[in-house]
Design a protein around this motif. Structure first.
Motif, PDB file in Angstrom:
ATOM      1  N   VAL A  48       0.867  -1.072   0.086  1.00 48.70           N
ATOM      2  CA  VAL A  48       0.043   0.045  -0.218  1.00 48.70           C
ATOM      3  C   VAL A  48       0.792   1.079   0.081  1.00 48.70           C
ATOM      4  O   VAL A  48       1.616   1.315   0.932  1.00 48.70           O
ATOM      5  N   TRP A  49       0.559   2.220  -0.951  1.00 46.57           N
ATOM      6  CA  TRP A  49       1.258   3.287  -1.035  1.00 46.57           C
ATOM      7  C   TRP A  49       0.084   4.594  -0.247  1.00 46.57           C
ATOM      8  O   TRP A  49      -0.777   4.504  -0.814  1.00 46.57           O
ATOM      9  N   LEU A  50       0.611   4.929   1.013  1.00 44.96           N
ATOM     10  CA  LEU A  50      -0.459   5.843   1.546  1.00 44.96           C
ATOM     11  C   LEU A  50      -0.072   7.371   1.466  1.00 44.96           C
ATOM     12  O   LEU A  50       1.047   7.775   1.739  1.00 44.96           O
ATOM     13  N   ASN A  51      -0.799   7.912   0.669  1.00 49.10           N
ATOM     14  CA  ASN A  51      -0.656   9.295   0.684  1.00 49.10           C
ATOM     15  C   ASN A  51      -0.430  10.225   1.706  1.00 49.10           C
ATOM     16  O   ASN A  51      -0.749   9.592   2.936  1.00 49.10           O
ATOM     17  N   PRO A  52       0.100  11.434   1.835  1.00 47.33           N
ATOM     18  CA  PRO A  52       0.475  12.031   3.259  1.00 47.33           C
ATOM     19  C   PRO A  52      -0.475  11.925   4.330  1.00 47.33           C
ATOM     20  O   PRO A  52      -1.454  12.437   4.171  1.00 47.33           O
ATOM     21  N   VAL A  53       0.053  11.598   5.361  1.00 47.38           N
ATOM     22  CA  VAL A  53      -0.921  11.613   6.588  1.00 47.38           C
ATOM     23  C   VAL A  53      -0.308  12.597   7.955  1.00 47.38           C
ATOM     24  O   VAL A  53      -0.505  12.523   8.741  1.00 47.38           O
ATOM     25  N   TYR A  54       0.964  13.013   7.493  1.00 42.38           N
ATOM     26  CA  TYR A  54       1.877  13.968   8.363  1.00 42.38           C
ATOM     27  C   TYR A  54       0.982  15.070   8.534  1.00 42.38           C
ATOM     28  O   TYR A  54       0.204  15.720   8.084  1.00 42.38           O
ATOM     29  N   GLU A  55       1.328  15.883   9.714  1.00 44.92           N
ATOM     30  CA  GLU A  55       1.020  17.056  10.252  1.00 44.92           C
ATOM     31  C   GLU A  55       0.907  18.084   9.137  1.00 44.92           C
ATOM     32  O   GLU A  55       2.101  18.277   8.455  1.00 44.92           O
ATOM     33  N   SER A  56       0.058  18.783   8.878  1.00 42.01           N
ATOM     34  CA  SER A  56      -0.177  19.777   7.718  1.00 42.01           C
ATOM     35  C   SER A  56      -1.315  20.538   7.735  1.00 42.01           C
ATOM     36  O   SER A  56      -2.483  20.313   8.182  1.00 42.01           O
ATOM     37  N   PRO A  57      -1.019  21.920   7.552  1.00 45.27           N
ATOM     38  CA  PRO A  57      -2.281  22.811   7.432  1.00 45.27           C
ATOM     39  C   PRO A  57      -2.920  22.697   6.090  1.00 45.27           C
ATOM     40  O   PRO A  57      -4.198  23.110   5.982  1.00 45.27           O
ATOM     41  N   ASN A  58      -2.716  21.548   5.340  1.00 49.55           N
ATOM     42  CA  ASN A  58      -3.484  21.333   4.183  1.00 49.55           C
ATOM     43  C   ASN A  58      -4.071  22.054   3.137  1.00 49.55           C
ATOM     44  O   ASN A  58      -5.024  22.416   2.578  1.00 49.55           O
ATOM     45  N   ASP A  59      -2.940  23.092   3.014  1.00 49.78           N
ATOM     46  CA  ASP A  59      -3.000  23.855   1.603  1.00 49.78           C
ATOM     47  C   ASP A  59      -3.136  23.008   0.474  1.00 49.78           C
ATOM     48  O   ASP A  59      -4.041  23.424  -0.369  1.00 49.78           O
TER      49      ASP A  59
END
Length: 556
Positions: A48-59
């Motif tokens: 599985v390639w998981l798209n980013p789940v890191y801390e982010s302001p989500n711009d």
């Protein structure tokens, strides 16, 4: 040719925001993925390639990372992530994460410090420049519209952002930046993560001096590509990364590399180059656009075959392909390359047959396995993608494109086509959430959903499951030599794969009409058996009467 697990694997790309919401806030999350791990196991994928789940302001939907070692609150906690990783490993599934290190978020502590003063220790973590006569340091345009430079009053300088202004580019010339990245990669590998998909990794080395880019006809800004794609130190940086980190772990790496040719690709993924395992090339993704992605260009099958075959043949002995027709940045493949109306099921199966019978590692983007389609939202405000919204402001409000022409481009090519939530069943919001989904669900969820697919033994899902199972059991699908036939045929793509005495003949009708096709001379009067096909009652003849979007694989 070295045999490895990542060559033999099948990757499922999982965009967590749109996969499954476990708590009713309208946003897919890690616990939602955990709930569906048995679904992934049933399909048979091994990675599985998981798209980013890191801390982010989500711009930019998680591709603007403010803390590389923490999980975004909307997605859950590190404890949730640890449980997800264990759950995948317990099911024999490896987990590959996104590595986004061409840029960070402007809310990352490094950039917060960097912009404070010119002598701040973090100043050179990013790329700053003085303006020229009230203009930015050069004429580069951003991928997401507008200038690639943002003025900052505090120090009276501009910082570079090839993407959003909230995504300042990291300065890879700075050894401290590279060490920070390598330490972060080790953090995740030591947790047990099995690899990285490397976001726009061939952007990280810029030409010294950052000269102006070529201004194409009709463009408002210069093209940064010749000065920032495949730059002068890119291979030095990747070989250093390999030496310091990758060589110490048994992991998979795949680089997102726009603008590479097969010869360039061999430098990135050659067996003895000590850089990356494989890459995503984009040549076939530009086949139906004329300049900007919103402008449609009619394409013919021989053009498509030329590109696909070129990458098969030229990386045959040195390097490895990634096989894909859609992802989180591209529209749904059945809408783009097939027929998402009359022959949705047949064309989805045909395209899947091609991807899984070519040499390389196949990637299945979530929802592809049930034949999810593009969406048409009438109101621009229903779209959430930064690229779409910025382009609308620049092109439509700026009077460059008519709104109906631009929206036609969005319906065809917009990234939100791929990002609508997974359609799990025919309940409200397709069973994705009990709340209000962050992006509207495609209205066709009543017909197209996982529940319906699992109840129909002839569904696209079970066809994928069979393809994946066959690939695990037949090395000819993985390692076999590729040879194309009838390259000028306007309707049929035909090729063979050969490996250790076994041969597969693949015949794909790309048209929504019946086509008569003479099989290659060398296979006439030979005894073969149907390996897989997307129609029943297939009879092997010298002249095949192919049905609309028919796919036939014959084993000899």
């Amino acid at each position: 040719m070295n045999k490895t697990w990542w060559k033999e694997g099948i990757v499922y790309q999982l965009y967590p925001r749109s996969f499954k919401d476990s708590n009713g806030d309208g946003i897919g999350d890690i616990r939602g993925v955990i709930q569906k791990l048995d679904y992934l196991k049933e399909l048979g994928v091994s990675i599985v390639w998981l798209n980013p789940v890191y801390e982010s302001p989500n711009d930019d939907m998680g591709y603007d990372i403010s803390d590389y070692r923490n999980i975004m609150g909307e997605f859950g906690t590190m404890e949730d992530f640890n449980e997800l990783l264990e759950g995948m490993h317990n099911r024999g599934i490896k987990l590959v994460m996104d590595l986004v290190v061409n840029h960070s978020s402007d809310e990352h502590k490094w950039f917060v410090e960097s912009k404070k003063s010119k002598d701040n220790p973090y100043r050179d973590y990013y790329i700053w420049g003085k303006g020229k006569d009230g203009n930015p340091p050069n004429n580069w345009g951003s991928v997401f519209s507008g200038s690639a430079w943002q003025y900052d009053e505090t120090t009276d300088e501009y910082f570079l952002h090839l993407f959003s202004k909230k995504q300042p580019d990291l300065n890879w010339e700075n050894e401290k930046v590279r060490k920070e990245v390598y330490d972060m990669m080790k953090f995740w590998f030591d947790k047990g993560v099995d690899g990285f998909r490397m976001d726009v990794i061939n952007f990280i080395s810029k030409v010294p001096g950052l000269p102006d880019g070529h201004v194409w006809p009709g463009a408002l800004y210069g093209d940064f590509g010749e000065h920032s794609l495949n730059g002068p130190r890119i291979h030095e940086f990747l070989q250093e990364m390999n030496k310091e980190v990758l060589s110490k772990y048994d992991v998979m790496t795949v680089g997102e590399c726009p603008g590479v040719s097969p010869d360039m690709a061999k430098e990135y993924v050659g067996e003895n180059r000590n850089e990356m395992n494989m890459l995503f090339q984009f040549e076939h993704m530009g086949i139906d656009t004329d300049g900007p992605k919103w402008n449609y260009k009619h394409w013919k099958l021989p053009e498509f075959k030329t590109i696909m075959t070129k990458w098969q043949v030229e990386l045959e002995d040195d390097g490895w392909n990634s096989l894909y027709l859609n992802n989180h940045d591209q529209p749904r493949m059945v809408s783009r390359f097939g027929d998402d109306k009359r022959y949705r099921v047949e064309s989805a199966k045909m395209l899947a047959t091609m991807l899984h019978t070519m040499k390389g590692t196949p990637y299945v983007f979530q929802g592809e396995e049930i034949g999810m389609t593009n969406v048409k939202f009438e109101n621009i405000n229903d779209y959430k993608d930064l690229e779409i919204l910025n382009a609308y402001d620049e092109l439509v409000k700026g009077g460059i494109m008519k709104e109906e022409d631009f929206m036609a481009g969005v319906y065809r090519m917009g990234r939100d086509n791929a990002r609508t939530p997974i359609q799990w069943d025919n309940s409200e919001n397709g069973g994705f959430t009990t709340g209000t989904p962050w992006l509207k669900v495609n209205p066709n969820y009543d017909e197209i959903n996982v529940k319906n697919a699992l109840e129909d033994k002839e569904s696209i899902f079970y066809y994928y499951k069979k393809l994946i199972s066959l690939r695990k059991d037949n090395e000819v699908m993985v390692y076999g030599k590729f040879t194309e036939f009838d390259k000028d045929n306007l309707k049929v793509y035909c090729y063979k794969r050969e490996w250790e005495g076994e041969t597969l003949l693949v015949i794909l009708n790309f048209k929504g009409e019946e086509v008569s096709y003479q099989i290659p001379e060398e296979f006439k009067r030979r005894n073969g058996e149907i390996f897989i096909s997307n129609y029943k009652d297939v009879e092997i003849k010298d002249e095949m009467e192919l049905r609309p979007f028919e796919a036939i694989v014959i084993k000899y």
